[in-house]
Write an enzyme that holds these catalytic residues in place. Sequence first.
Site, PDB file in Angstrom:
ATOM      1  N   CYS A   1     -86.602  30.828 -41.194  1.00 52.90           N
ATOM      2  CA  CYS A   1     -86.389  31.641 -39.994  1.00 52.90           C
ATOM      3  C   CYS A   1     -85.287  32.643 -40.312  1.00 52.90           C
ATOM      4  CB  CYS A   1     -86.078  30.780 -38.770  1.00 52.90           C
ATOM      5  SG  CYS A   1     -84.494  29.910 -38.781  1.00 52.90           S
TER       6      CYS A   1
ATOM      7  N   ASN B   1     -81.509  30.204 -40.274  1.00 55.99           N
ATOM      8  CA  ASN B   1     -81.544  28.807 -40.715  1.00 55.99           C
ATOM      9  C   ASN B   1     -80.612  27.903 -39.909  1.00 55.99           C
ATOM     10  OD1 ASN B   1     -80.881  26.881 -43.728  1.00 55.99           O
ATOM     11  ND2 ASN B   1     -82.605  26.675 -42.358  1.00 55.99           N
TER      12      ASN B   1
ATOM     13  N   CYS C   1     -81.606  27.367 -36.122  1.00 56.45           N
ATOM     14  CA  CYS C   1     -82.351  26.920 -34.934  1.00 56.45           C
ATOM     15  C   CYS C   1     -83.746  26.411 -35.299  1.00 56.45           C
ATOM     16  CB  CYS C   1     -82.488  28.046 -33.902  1.00 56.45           C
ATOM     17  SG  CYS C   1     -80.938  28.582 -33.150  1.00 56.45           S
ATOM     18  N   ARG C   2     -84.628  27.334 -35.658  1.00 53.56           N
ATOM     19  CA  ARG C   2     -86.041  26.992 -35.832  1.00 53.56           C
ATOM     20  C   ARG C   2     -86.329  26.266 -37.139  1.00 53.56           C
ATOM     21  NH1 ARG C   2     -88.387  32.875 -35.002  1.00 53.56           N
ATOM     22  NH2 ARG C   2     -86.409  33.300 -36.048  1.00 53.56           N
ATOM     23  N   SER C   3     -85.921  26.828 -38.275  1.00 49.50           N
ATOM     24  CA  SER C   3     -86.333  26.220 -39.553  1.00 49.50           C
ATOM     25  C   SER C   3     -85.712  24.852 -39.819  1.00 49.50           C
ATOM     26  CB  SER C   3     -86.137  27.188 -40.728  1.00 49.50           C
ATOM     27  OG  SER C   3     -84.803  27.612 -40.848  1.00 49.50           O
TER      28      SER C   3
ATOM     29  N   ASP D   1     -87.585  32.710 -31.256  1.00 48.23           N
ATOM     30  CA  ASP D   1     -86.204  32.363 -31.580  1.00 48.23           C
ATOM     31  C   ASP D   1     -85.474  32.017 -30.274  1.00 48.23           C
ATOM     32  OD1 ASP D   1     -83.578  32.147 -32.437  1.00 48.23           O
ATOM     33  OD2 ASP D   1     -83.640  33.982 -33.635  1.00 48.23           O
TER      34      ASP D   1
END
Length: 160
Positions: free
Chosen positions: A13, A16, A18-20, A129
């Site tokens: 993301c 690195n 939140c999402r990934s 995001d």
Amino acid sequence: MDTMKPVRILFVCLGNICRSPLAEGVMRELASRNGYGDVVSVDSAGIGAWHIGHSPDRRSIAVAKAHGIDISPLRGRQIDAADLAAFDLILGMDSRNVAELRGLASPETARKVHLFMAFATGRSDDVPDPYYETADAFEALYQMLEAGCSSLLAKLVRPS
């Protein structure tokens, strides 16, 4: 039992945090719970360098913990050329991440880069995001990643 050849997956993301890292934690947990922990290797990275060495966002840590997954030991890192060679699948969380990844990739490694939800589920949805959103957005993120990772795992498993 169904079989799976070893696979190294990198979730990417923007930063690195939140999402990934949440995708990494979810995929690791699902692979382990389904008996594929020894053949599915997962990691995560960010396009940018802003959060190198930082813990995941506290809201990602909290939503993971609420679902029995501990991502607190993970630390932010930036993707590099070695990652493009080392991983079998490089899954960007949104189309902007994928465009950046393809820009970094060589013609040989570009074939490994995919939009996560498109590769996992066949729907070309971006994983939004949640950084500037409320805690509810992180629960929605978790649900989207859990569905996507479940679909991805099923796609990687071959009936024996």
